[in-house]
Design a protein around this motif. Structure first.
Motif, mmCIF file in Angstrom:
data_model
loop_
_atom_site.group_PDB
_atom_site.id
_atom_site.type_symbol
_atom_site.label_atom_id
_atom_site.label_comp_id
_atom_site.label_asym_id
_atom_site.label_seq_id
_atom_site.Cartn_x
_atom_site.Cartn_y
_atom_site.Cartn_z
ATOM 1 N N UNK A 217 -45.022 -13.333 70.701
ATOM 2 C CA UNK A 217 -44.330 -13.941 70.092
ATOM 3 C C UNK A 217 -44.172 -14.534 69.072
ATOM 4 N N UNK A 218 -45.028 -13.852 67.861
ATOM 5 C CA UNK A 218 -44.913 -14.343 66.254
ATOM 6 C C UNK A 218 -44.316 -13.723 65.744
ATOM 7 N N UNK A 219 -43.400 -11.741 66.433
ATOM 8 C CA UNK A 219 -43.084 -11.274 65.720
ATOM 9 C C UNK A 219 -41.561 -11.711 65.290
ATOM 10 N N UNK A 220 -40.718 -11.905 66.031
ATOM 11 C CA UNK A 220 -39.066 -11.924 65.629
ATOM 12 C C UNK A 220 -39.041 -13.232 64.935
ATOM 13 N N UNK A 221 -39.401 -14.473 64.701
ATOM 14 C CA UNK A 221 -39.072 -15.171 63.841
ATOM 15 C C UNK A 221 -39.565 -14.292 62.512
ATOM 16 N N UNK A 222 -41.282 -13.706 62.345
ATOM 17 C CA UNK A 222 -41.362 -13.509 60.693
ATOM 18 C C UNK A 222 -40.258 -11.805 60.779
ATOM 19 N N UNK A 223 -39.579 -10.977 61.894
ATOM 20 C CA UNK A 223 -38.482 -9.887 61.555
ATOM 21 C C UNK A 223 -37.280 -11.119 60.948
ATOM 22 N N UNK A 224 -37.675 -12.120 61.457
ATOM 23 C CA UNK A 224 -35.991 -13.172 61.046
ATOM 24 C C UNK A 224 -36.268 -13.233 59.396
ATOM 25 N N UNK A 225 -37.207 -13.394 58.949
ATOM 26 C CA UNK A 225 -37.578 -13.740 57.613
ATOM 27 C C UNK A 225 -37.939 -12.406 56.340
ATOM 28 N N UNK B 253 -40.171 -6.245 54.868
ATOM 29 C CA UNK B 253 -41.538 -5.959 54.556
ATOM 30 C C UNK B 253 -41.874 -4.980 55.539
ATOM 31 N N UNK B 254 -43.129 -4.046 54.527
ATOM 32 C CA UNK B 254 -43.292 -3.047 55.135
ATOM 33 C C UNK B 254 -44.446 -3.722 56.623
ATOM 34 N N UNK B 255 -45.288 -2.550 57.000
ATOM 35 C CA UNK B 255 -46.139 -2.452 58.060
ATOM 36 C C UNK B 255 -47.132 -3.727 58.034
ATOM 37 N N UNK C 180 -47.819 -5.329 54.971
ATOM 38 C CA UNK C 180 -47.436 -7.036 54.783
ATOM 39 C C UNK C 180 -46.995 -7.330 55.788
ATOM 40 N N UNK C 181 -46.661 -6.763 57.592
ATOM 41 C CA UNK C 181 -45.984 -8.016 58.220
ATOM 42 C C UNK C 181 -47.948 -8.198 59.028
ATOM 43 N N UNK C 182 -48.718 -7.145 59.155
ATOM 44 C CA UNK C 182 -50.072 -7.369 59.528
ATOM 45 C C UNK C 182 -50.865 -7.690 58.230
ATOM 46 N N UNK C 183 -50.876 -7.835 57.206
ATOM 47 C CA UNK C 183 -51.661 -9.481 56.405
ATOM 48 C C UNK C 183 -51.474 -10.777 56.820
ATOM 49 N N UNK D 287 -54.170 -3.935 63.958
ATOM 50 C CA UNK D 287 -54.153 -1.997 62.893
ATOM 51 C C UNK D 287 -52.823 -2.488 62.569
ATOM 52 N N UNK D 288 -52.148 -0.966 61.566
ATOM 53 C CA UNK D 288 -50.717 -0.946 61.451
ATOM 54 C C UNK D 288 -50.405 -0.293 62.427
ATOM 55 N N UNK D 289 -51.288 0.287 63.446
ATOM 56 C CA UNK D 289 -50.421 0.966 64.646
ATOM 57 C C UNK D 289 -50.080 0.024 65.836
ATOM 58 N N UNK D 290 -51.072 -0.896 65.720
ATOM 59 C CA UNK D 290 -50.544 -1.853 66.921
ATOM 60 C C UNK D 290 -49.162 -3.106 66.243
ATOM 61 N N UNK D 291 -49.063 -3.121 64.960
ATOM 62 C CA UNK D 291 -48.007 -3.968 64.681
ATOM 63 C C UNK D 291 -46.474 -2.893 64.809
ATOM 64 N N UNK D 292 -46.593 -1.723 65.007
ATOM 65 C CA UNK D 292 -45.158 -0.762 64.741
ATOM 66 C C UNK D 292 -45.024 -0.753 66.858
ATOM 67 N N UNK D 293 -45.482 -0.209 67.488
ATOM 68 C CA UNK D 293 -45.999 -0.386 69.118
ATOM 69 C C UNK D 293 -45.232 -1.825 68.859
#
Length: 135
Positions: A68-76, A80-82, A84-87, A98-104
């Motif tokens: 639910x969070x990712x589409x808005x984050x990726x638009x903004x 950003x690196x994985x 940075x998305x994780x933090x 984890x970075x792996x969870x973010x990547x998946x």
């Protein structure tokens, strides 16, 4: 384990309630004596012969929040690196991934461009996978 219909379970238990022994009910309905005993124990403990819904593993709450969070984050912050998305996710939602969870999670997002949904040979591409450019 064989799956029996609710009707069979009820008939087996009704036969035992009607005076048949567990061994006789097992032979009559072609089930094991242990199965008859499990049906009777289930009715005694739960009060019903209905099967319960089984879920193996934890409920995927993190994944649902992340999707639910990712589409808005990726638009903004698409570049950003994985890490940075994780933090950012941890600071905004209070959930550590984890970075792996973010990547998946990013890879599982649907493709924005419908042309990206198919490979050059016409096969369906996994969601979130960009076209590879030959350099």
């Amino acid at each position: 384990m064989r799956a029996y219909s609710m009707d069979l379970r009820e008939r087996v238990v009704a036969a035992v309630d009607g005076g048949m022994t567990q061994e006789q009910a097992a032979v009559t309905f072609r089930v094991s004596v242990n199965t008859v005993g499990r049906y009777l124990a289930r009715r005694r403990n739960i009060g019903s012969l209905a099967p319960t819904a089984q879920r193996h593993g934890p409920v995927p709450e993190k994944r649902q929040q992340l999707q639910a969070w990712l589409p808005d984050r990726l638009g903004a912050a698409a570049d950003a690196t994985l890490a940075e998305h994780v933090s950012a996710f941890a600071s905004q939602r209070g959930v550590v991934v984890s970075a792996a969870t973010m990547s998946r999670a990013i890879a599982a997002l649907p493709a924005d461009d419908p042309d990206q949904a198919l490979t050059p040979r016409g096969r369906r591409r996994r969601p979130g996978r960009p076209l590879k450019s030959k350099a």
